[in-house]
Design a protein around this motif. Structure first.
Motif, PDB file in Angstrom:
ATOM      1  N   UNK A  18       0.845  -1.192   0.000  1.00  0.00           N
ATOM      2  CA  UNK A  18       0.000   0.000   0.000  1.00  0.00           C
ATOM      3  C   UNK A  18       0.883   1.247   0.000  1.00  0.00           C
ATOM      4  N   UNK A  19       0.435   2.249  -0.731  1.00  0.00           N
ATOM      5  CA  UNK A  19       1.128   3.540  -0.793  1.00  0.00           C
ATOM      6  C   UNK A  19       0.087   4.632  -0.630  1.00  0.00           C
ATOM      7  N   UNK A  20       0.376   5.595   0.243  1.00  0.00           N
ATOM      8  CA  UNK A  20      -0.462   6.781   0.360  1.00  0.00           C
ATOM      9  C   UNK A  20       0.285   7.929  -0.298  1.00  0.00           C
ATOM     10  N   UNK A  21      -0.229   8.408  -1.398  1.00  0.00           N
ATOM     11  CA  UNK A  21       0.384   9.489  -2.163  1.00  0.00           C
ATOM     12  C   UNK A  21      -0.236  10.801  -1.700  1.00  0.00           C
ATOM     13  N   UNK A  22       0.574  11.653  -1.080  1.00  0.00           N
ATOM     14  CA  UNK A  22       0.047  12.855  -0.455  1.00  0.00           C
ATOM     15  C   UNK A  22       0.859  14.113  -0.777  1.00  0.00           C
ATOM     16  N   UNK A  23       1.151  14.360  -2.061  1.00  0.00           N
ATOM     17  CA  UNK A  23       1.841  15.612  -2.380  1.00  0.00           C
ATOM     18  C   UNK A  23       0.867  16.786  -2.335  1.00  0.00           C
ATOM     19  N   UNK A  24       1.416  17.982  -2.437  1.00  0.00           N
ATOM     20  CA  UNK A  24       0.553  19.154  -2.544  1.00  0.00           C
ATOM     21  C   UNK A  24      -0.273  19.037  -3.825  1.00  0.00           C
ATOM     22  N   UNK A  25      -1.239  19.897  -3.987  1.00  0.00           N
ATOM     23  CA  UNK A  25      -2.164  19.845  -5.122  1.00  0.00           C
ATOM     24  C   UNK A  25      -1.428  19.992  -6.466  1.00  0.00           C
ATOM     25  N   UNK A  26      -2.100  19.591  -7.512  1.00  0.00           N
ATOM     26  CA  UNK A  26      -1.546  19.663  -8.859  1.00  0.00           C
ATOM     27  C   UNK A  26      -1.029  21.062  -9.211  1.00  0.00           C
ATOM     28  N   UNK A  27      -1.770  22.142  -8.945  1.00  0.00           N
ATOM     29  CA  UNK A  27      -1.244  23.467  -9.270  1.00  0.00           C
ATOM     30  C   UNK A  27       0.002  23.847  -8.458  1.00  0.00           C
ATOM     31  N   UNK A  28       0.101  23.367  -7.222  1.00  0.00           N
ATOM     32  CA  UNK A  28       1.232  23.727  -6.356  1.00  0.00           C
ATOM     33  C   UNK A  28       2.447  22.826  -6.551  1.00  0.00           C
ATOM     34  N   UNK A  29       2.215  21.579  -6.958  1.00  0.00           N
ATOM     35  CA  UNK A  29       3.311  20.609  -7.064  1.00  0.00           C
ATOM     36  C   UNK A  29       3.097  19.676  -8.256  1.00  0.00           C
ATOM     37  N   UNK A  30       3.083  20.224  -9.466  1.00  0.00           N
ATOM     38  CA  UNK A  30       2.768  19.404 -10.646  1.00  0.00           C
ATOM     39  C   UNK A  30       3.759  18.279 -10.911  1.00  0.00           C
ATOM     40  N   UNK A  31       5.007  18.421 -10.484  1.00  0.00           N
ATOM     41  CA  UNK A  31       6.020  17.411 -10.774  1.00  0.00           C
ATOM     42  C   UNK A  31       5.762  16.076 -10.076  1.00  0.00           C
ATOM     43  N   UNK A  32       4.950  16.084  -9.017  1.00  0.00           N
ATOM     44  CA  UNK A  32       4.637  14.825  -8.335  1.00  0.00           C
ATOM     45  C   UNK A  32       3.308  14.231  -8.782  1.00  0.00           C
ATOM     46  N   UNK A  33       2.728  14.797  -9.819  1.00  0.00           N
ATOM     47  CA  UNK A  33       1.480  14.269 -10.387  1.00  0.00           C
ATOM     48  C   UNK A  33       1.655  13.901 -11.861  1.00  0.00           C
ATOM     49  N   UNK A  34       2.892  13.848 -12.351  1.00  0.00           N
ATOM     50  CA  UNK A  34       3.123  13.524 -13.759  1.00  0.00           C
ATOM     51  C   UNK A  34       2.956  12.025 -13.994  1.00  0.00           C
ATOM     52  N   UNK A  35       2.706  11.662 -15.237  1.00  0.00           N
ATOM     53  CA  UNK A  35       2.609  10.246 -15.594  1.00  0.00           C
ATOM     54  C   UNK A  35       3.931   9.553 -15.275  1.00  0.00           C
ATOM     55  N   UNK A  36       5.049  10.208 -15.562  1.00  0.00           N
ATOM     56  CA  UNK A  36       6.364   9.614 -15.289  1.00  0.00           C
ATOM     57  C   UNK A  36       6.527   9.290 -13.793  1.00  0.00           C
ATOM     58  N   UNK A  37       6.194  10.244 -12.929  1.00  0.00           N
ATOM     59  CA  UNK A  37       6.317  10.008 -11.490  1.00  0.00           C
ATOM     60  C   UNK A  37       5.369   8.901 -11.044  1.00  0.00           C
TER      61      UNK A  37
END
Length: 103
Positions: free
Chosen positions: A23-42
């Motif tokens: 299990x993984x809980x993915x909890x970065x900041x929102x897409x507008x604030x932290x887009x690099x952690x919501x990319x397909x690559x990531x």
């Protein structure tokens, strides 16, 4: 073990090492604030660190993020709205639980 550093580098190291979580809980900041952690690559690297029948949970259900999950090989299986709480949670926040679609 707690790993600290740039998540983009750490997730690549973990995926190369063969790390596999149930299990993984993915909890970065929102897409507008932290887009690099919501990319397909990531998200693909996160997926590589997830057991085939593992669960990925996140608070976000934005269309762009759902699309990134599906493109990265995850299949949305269940969306559970969060109950009203005393904690400062956005009214639009939901918990999306996902399972891997492919090994």
């Amino acid at each position: 073990k707690l790993l600290m550093g740039d998540a983009r580098n750490l997730i690549q190291s973990l995926s190369k090492s063969g790390f596999c979580a149930d299990a993984i809980f993915l909890d970065p900041f929102s897409l507008p604030k932290c887009p690099q952690l919501w990319t397909v690559e990531f998200i693909r690297h996160v997926t590589q660190c997830l057991h085939f029948n593992g669960l990925l949970a996140t608070y976000s259900c934005a269309a762009a993020i759902r699309t990134a999950f599906i493109t990265a090989g995850l299949l949305k299986s269940l969306v559970i709205p969060l109950p009203k709480t005393k904690f400062p949670i956005s009214k639009s926040a939901v918990l999306a639980v996902l399972i891997t679609a492919v090994p």
